[in-house]
Design a protein around this motif. Structure first.
Motif, PDB file in Angstrom:
ATOM      1  N   HIS B  34      28.790  17.631   1.052  1.00  0.00           N
ATOM      2  CA  HIS B  34      28.068  16.517   0.432  1.00  0.00           C
ATOM      3  C   HIS B  34      28.118  15.284   1.337  1.00  0.00           C
ATOM      4  CE1 HIS B  34      26.424  15.811  -3.686  1.00  0.00           C
ATOM      5  NE2 HIS B  34      26.317  14.605  -3.188  1.00  0.00           N
ATOM      6  N   THR B  38      24.963  13.584   3.378  1.00  0.00           N
ATOM      7  CA  THR B  38      24.619  12.199   3.073  1.00  0.00           C
ATOM      8  C   THR B  38      24.694  11.325   4.321  1.00  0.00           C
ATOM      9  OG1 THR B  38      25.608  12.507   0.895  1.00  0.00           O
ATOM     10  CG2 THR B  38      25.121  10.251   1.556  1.00  0.00           C
ATOM     11  N   SER B  39      25.837  11.413   5.024  1.00  0.00           N
ATOM     12  CA  SER B  39      26.027  10.465   6.132  1.00  0.00           C
ATOM     13  C   SER B  39      25.062  10.749   7.272  1.00  0.00           C
ATOM     14  CB  SER B  39      27.480  10.488   6.608  1.00  0.00           C
ATOM     15  OG  SER B  39      27.909  11.806   6.795  1.00  0.00           O
ATOM     16  N   LEU B 100      16.046  13.910   2.835  1.00  0.00           N
ATOM     17  CA  LEU B 100      16.802  12.697   2.504  1.00  0.00           C
ATOM     18  C   LEU B 100      16.454  11.552   3.453  1.00  0.00           C
ATOM     19  CD1 LEU B 100      20.281  14.266   1.713  1.00  0.00           C
ATOM     20  CD2 LEU B 100      18.709  13.221   0.097  1.00  0.00           C
ATOM     21  N   SER B 104      15.309   7.796   2.348  1.00  0.00           N
ATOM     22  CA  SER B 104      16.080   6.595   2.687  1.00  0.00           C
ATOM     23  C   SER B 104      15.232   5.603   3.475  1.00  0.00           C
ATOM     24  CB  SER B 104      17.313   6.975   3.503  1.00  0.00           C
ATOM     25  OG  SER B 104      18.003   8.020   2.873  1.00  0.00           O
ATOM     26  N   THR B 158      22.244   4.881   0.406  1.00  0.00           N
ATOM     27  CA  THR B 158      23.380   5.798   0.428  1.00  0.00           C
ATOM     28  C   THR B 158      23.662   6.351  -0.966  1.00  0.00           C
ATOM     29  OG1 THR B 158      24.296   4.481   2.221  1.00  0.00           O
ATOM     30  CG2 THR B 158      25.766   6.039   1.162  1.00  0.00           C
ATOM     31  N   ALA B 161      21.049   8.769  -1.905  1.00  0.00           N
ATOM     32  CA  ALA B 161      21.154  10.013  -1.146  1.00  0.00           C
ATOM     33  C   ALA B 161      22.257  10.899  -1.722  1.00  0.00           C
ATOM     34  CB  ALA B 161      21.420   9.716   0.329  1.00  0.00           C
ATOM     35  N   VAL B 162      23.391  10.289  -2.088  1.00  0.00           N
ATOM     36  CA  VAL B 162      24.483  11.076  -2.678  1.00  0.00           C
ATOM     37  C   VAL B 162      23.976  11.825  -3.907  1.00  0.00           C
ATOM     38  CG1 VAL B 162      26.692  10.930  -3.888  1.00  0.00           C
ATOM     39  CG2 VAL B 162      26.340   9.596  -1.821  1.00  0.00           C
ATOM     40  N   VAL B 165      21.321  14.690  -2.922  1.00  0.00           N
ATOM     41  CA  VAL B 165      21.836  15.877  -2.228  1.00  0.00           C
ATOM     42  C   VAL B 165      21.953  17.049  -3.207  1.00  0.00           C
ATOM     43  CG1 VAL B 165      23.904  16.856  -1.176  1.00  0.00           C
ATOM     44  CG2 VAL B 165      23.046  14.690  -0.359  1.00  0.00           C
TER      45      VAL B 165
END
Lengths: 223, 225
Positions: B34, B38-39, B100, B104, B158, B161-162, B165
């Motif tokens: 995860h 995300t990152s 993603l 973003s 962010t 996105a978390v 996911v």
């Protein structure tokens, strides 16, 4: 290239459009779900936001709620609801999750809209002898309608997106075409479903754009 | 024949300590995936968004099309976005990351551009008067002043996105979403609840971390408080 032609063939095959799993049926499910949930969410969010905005209370709550909403995954809530007694109601989990996620943007936008009404205007209305209720309905509410309409636009697009995810948790709607495509390992069907959902979402966004243009002058947002 | 164990796993309870202890590795793997998804996607989006916003700021005519294009991408539902990219990337982690990144972009470009536009004209004039060239002006004056707005966009992107996911579970790369998806099909309540709660914890932790970073790199915004 083969995917493109495959997708086109899938979309132009009349057999895929009719029947209980056909595009028309899924489109109707998606539309009904979106419209019903938008109506329910507005009925819940707007009266609360208008009264809170008029009184000038609970602002932090309304704004924070909207931010928290982003952190909670829709899919997780849908599945959680599915495993609770609500899951036995058929469309229950989908409707509850959709409304749950549509209320915060509606609430926040309507609240901010009510608070952004020029204080001098409110004072003038008061000075003309309007009661608090008259100020709320005849001054603040009409002047905040661009923000309310914008909140409805955000909520509507979000509802379309969430109704798509509902297919992952056994719900109906256009997302079902995508999940069925994954199960059949049919890339053309997956892409065809995605195109249909994307077009549907963009049409909803476009309709709100038109509504904002057709709205009376004071109900238009600043360009 | 031994009797089935009578623990919270067997009773399929929502909250189950045994689940945490016996599936520790599965949970850690899922959290790791995860965090990676995300990152990586937020960092790629950031690397794309900064030049896009700077260009849109420099050439006024570019702002409209850039904002319109990213907003249209944002309108497309996440499941559809992942599916549309399927022919390009196949069933892979790259597919989820690409989706993603596109999401973003809207939030990042919009906020960075707003931050750049909010830099007072007097400040820019003053820097020019001191002999700053366009590159130095951008790097040492405009971008730092746009940081608070940009960080607000980064936090939003962010956290979103978390949460997004999880939808990647449809292609098998959904981090905690994989556990939720599997738990749904087997009615495994403890797994669904634990993974959902962890997902929110990850989102809140990421948000707080970025808030801390924001305070560290913009000390001047705290001077007045």
């Amino acid at each position: 290239m083969t995917t493109l032609t495959g997708t086109w063939e899938w979309l132009t095959d009349p057999a895929h459009w009719s029947g209980p799993d056909g595009v028309w049926r899924r489109l109707l499910q998606h539309l009904v779900l979106t419209v019903v949930c938008l109506a329910v969410s507005c009925l819940i969010a707007l009266p609360v936001a208008v009264v809170l905005g008029h009184l000038g209370r609970g602002g932090a709550l309304a704004v924070n709620l909207s931010n928290v909403g982003r952190a909670v995954p829709t899919f997780a809530v849908l599945v959680l609801l599915l495993l609770t007694p609500i899951g036995a109601w058929g469309k229950g989990p989908t409707v509850v999750a959709l409304v749950l996620f549509a209320v915060p943007p509606l609430l926040t936008n309507a609240y901010v809209g009510m608070r952004e009404v020029d204080r001098d205007t409110v004072q003038a209305a008061r000075g003309m002898g309007m009661t608090g209720r008259q100020v709320m309905f005849h001054v603040e509410l009409p002047l905040s309608s661009p923000m309310i309409l914008n909140g409805m636009r955000i909520a509507a697009v979000q509802l379309v997106a969430t109704a798509t995810i509902a297919a992952l948790a056994g719900g109906g709607g256009l997302g079902r075409i995508i999940t069925a495509g994954f199960n059949l390992a049919s890339t053309p069907q997956v892409v065809a479903g995605a195109v249909l959902v994307a077009v549907f979402a963009l049409i909803v966004e476009g309709l709100f754009e038109v509504a904002e243009r057709l709205a009376p002058p004071w109900a238009r947002g600043t360009p | 024949m031994t009797a089935p164990p009578d623990d919270c796993l067997a009773r399929n309870e929502w909250i189950c300590g045994d689940y945490l202890s016996t599936r520790r590795e599965i949970l850690l793997d899922a959290v790791g995936q995860h965090l990676r998804l995300t990152s990586v996607s937020v960092l790629i989006a950031l690397a794309l968004a900064v030049p896009l916003a700077v260009l849109a700021r420099r050439w006024g005519w570019a702002a409209g099309p850039v904002l319109a294009a990213t907003t249209i991408l944002y309108t497309i539902p996440s499941l559809a976005m992942f599916s549309l990219l399927l022919p390009l990337y196949g069933l892979s982690a790259t597919l989820v990351i690409a989706g993603l990144v596109l999401y973003s972009l809207t939030l990042l470009v919009r906020n960075i551009l707003a931050g750049l536009r909010a830099v007072p004209e007097e400040t820019r004039q003053a820097a020019r008067g001191m002999g700053y060239g366009p590159v130095r002006l951008l790097l040492t004056v405009e971008l730092p002043l746009a940081l608070p707005a940009a960080m607000a966009g980064l936090r939003l992107a962010t956290v979103s996105a978390v949460s997004l996911v999880t939808v990647g579970a449809i292609v098998g790369f959904g981090g905690l979403g994989n556990l939720i998806y599997a738990g749904m099909n087997t009615y495994f309540k403890a797994q669904v609840l634990t993974a959902s709660v962890l997902c929110v914890v990850v989102a809140v932790a990421a948000d707080l971390l970025l808030l801390g970073v924001q305070r560290l790199i913009t000390p001047w915004t705290r001077a007045r408080a």
